[in-house]
Scaffold this active site. Structure first.
Site, PDB file in Angstrom:
ATOM      1  N   ARG A 115       0.781  -1.243   0.000  1.00 15.79           N
ATOM      2  CA  ARG A 115       0.000   0.000   0.000  1.00 15.79           C
ATOM      3  C   ARG A 115       0.817   1.299   0.000  1.00 15.79           C
ATOM      4  O   ARG A 115       0.254   2.371   0.212  1.00 15.79           O
ATOM      5  CB  ARG A 115      -0.963   0.023   1.202  1.00 15.79           C
ATOM      6  CG  ARG A 115      -1.840  -1.206   1.383  1.00 15.79           C
ATOM      7  CD  ARG A 115      -2.732  -1.462   0.196  1.00 15.79           C
ATOM      8  NE  ARG A 115      -3.783  -2.450   0.482  1.00 15.79           N
ATOM      9  CZ  ARG A 115      -4.492  -3.060  -0.446  1.00 15.79           C
ATOM     10  NH1 ARG A 115      -4.276  -2.797  -1.726  1.00 15.79           N
ATOM     11  NH2 ARG A 115      -5.435  -3.935  -0.125  1.00 15.79           N
ATOM     12  N   ASP A 123      -1.714 -12.980  -1.859  1.00 16.61           N
ATOM     13  CA  ASP A 123      -2.506 -11.806  -2.233  1.00 16.61           C
ATOM     14  C   ASP A 123      -2.836 -10.999  -0.974  1.00 16.61           C
ATOM     15  O   ASP A 123      -3.968 -10.552  -0.781  1.00 16.61           O
ATOM     16  CB  ASP A 123      -3.781 -12.207  -2.986  1.00 16.61           C
ATOM     17  CG  ASP A 123      -4.506 -11.009  -3.598  1.00 16.61           C
ATOM     18  OD1 ASP A 123      -3.913  -9.917  -3.673  1.00 16.61           O
ATOM     19  OD2 ASP A 123      -5.685 -11.158  -3.987  1.00 16.61           O
TER      20      ASP A 123
END
Length: 422
Positions: free
Chosen positions: A63, A303
């Site tokens: 992120r 993931d």
């Protein structure tokens, strides 16, 4: 020096599986043998524990930049180490996306400060526009290890073909998120439960396997390598197998959640069980397990997709973002749902989480051998543990919180240094 005593030493690459000691000096494993005496070395007693190569995850979302309220590279690295991972590959769906050398260098500079090995892909298309391909050669020279627009499928087949050709020219490959938006409804909800319980049109199977079919055949035509990300449908496994038998250079990964759980988890765990692609049917879960057993699927990748609790805890679950934090439960899910369930041996599981993903990228990682890297995980492979929300990750959006799983990481060692211990 670090001396790991009396562990079950497992190296999937060489087939080693024996009771032994492991001696680490600096960043290298220097000796694997019984009854090593290393004088004043720091000793770890690994009696009753497995000593294996540090795990490798080729699909994580840290992120950074732009979404650091969810996760950042530092907390992502902490989560990885806690899960037994010493090498990870970050995806490029940040804000801004990792589409140019400047953003890539910024990310890699941040990653270099951490005590595990953190790599990054760059985007296939500029800012995920789906039309304009990035500078593959320049980005590779700047440190990208591959290319993916993960999070957004590439709908333009011509762009896919050009990207594959460019990747082949540069001795690399592209990784694809396969969900055709023209064939999909609301993402994160498998079509069956979407209709039955939520009265909406959900994420269809055909959206996944039809797009995979297109792209593996483009790979066959171009003779380029394509990697299929987080497949989830039984038909997808068959399509990949067909392409492989045809001679296409196709590899595939599955996420732990897709071999562990089914769509019903949405009813008890809500938004924390919402992900793309969604949890599917029991027949699909069994099919991806068979794909792992046969070798059609060669990689387990988390993931890892952290989200802030406020984003997940919205009144309308269809509005919640998709994804789950995964690094700190991945090994336990493999041990619980694959090894303990009798589908794979411990060595087979570890191969899917170490040497196979490492070899895909050509990393010097994912194996345990003399003169090899001192990247190791030491874990209890049969110990039961209750998953709590006390993660090293910033996020706790895991549907496995509260579940009892098998397997517990005790130490993670990277470059010869202990980077995590219980």
């Amino acid at each position: 020096m670090l001396l790991i005593k009396n562990g079950r030493v497992v190296d999937p690459k060489s087939g080693l599986d024996t009771q032994a000691d492991v001696l680490v000096d600096g960043k290298k494993v220097v000796k694997i043998a019984e009854n090593i005496d290393a004088g004043d070395a720091q000793v770890i007693d690994a009696t009753g524990l497995v000593v294996a190569p540090g795990l490798v995850d080729i699909h994580v979302h840290f992120r950074e930049p732009g979404q650091t309220h969810k996760e950042d590279i530092h907390t992502g690295a902490l989560a990885a180490a806690a899960g037994g991972f010493t090498t990870v590959v970050m995806m490029a769906n940040t804000n801004p996306t990792i589409s140019d050398k400047e953003t890539l260098k910024e990310v890699l500079t941040s990653a270099a400060k951490e005590n595990i090995h953190i790599k990054s892909v760059a985007t296939i298309t500029k800012n995920f526009d789906g039309e304009n391909i990035t500078d593959f050669k320049g980005l590779l020279e700047a440190g990208a290890v591959g290319f993916s627009d993960d999070g957004i499928p590439l709908t333009n087949a011509g762009i896919v073909k050009k990207a594959m050709e460019l990747a082949k020219e540069n001795n690399t490959f592209i990784s694809l998120h396969e969900e055709d938006p023209d064939l999909n409804g609301v993402l994160g909800f498998n079509e069956n439960i979407a209709k039955k319980e939520f009265h909406i049109c959900g994420a269809t199977g055909v959206a996944e396997y039809s797009m995979i079919a297109r792209d593996v055949m483009v790979a066959y035509d171009t003779q380029a390598h394509v990697h299929i990300q987080h497949l989830s449908k039984a038909e997808s496994v068959k399509v990949v197998e067909f392409a492989q038998k045809l001679g296409a250079q196709v590899t595939a990964e599955v996420a732990p959640q897709h071999f562990s759980k089914t769509e019903d988890l949405l009813l008890s765990k809500g938004a924390n069980a919402k992900m793309n692609p969604p949890l599917r049917l029991e027949s699909d879960r069994q099919a991806v397990i068979e794909g792992l057993k046969s070798g059609v699927i060669s990689v387990i990748a988390t993931d890892h997709a952290p989200h802030h609790a406020d984003e997940k805890n919205v009144a309308d679950v269809t509005k919640a973002p998709s994804g789950m934090t995964g690094l700190e439960t991945s090994l336990s899910l493999g041990l619980t749902y694959l090894v303990e369930a009798g589908h794979l041996s411990l060595t087979e599981l570890l191969k899917l989480m170490t040497s196979n993903p490492s070899d895909l990228y050509g990393f010097d990682a994912g194996y345990l051998a003399e003169n090899g890297p001192a990247d190791l995980v030491i874990f209890a492979d049969k110990e039961k543990r209750q998953v709590t929300a006390d993660f090293k990750s910033k996020a706790a959006n895991s549907p496995f919180v509260g579940e009892e799983l098998t397997g517990s990481v005790k130490y993670t060692i990277c470059d010869g240094e202990i980077v995590y211990q219980v």
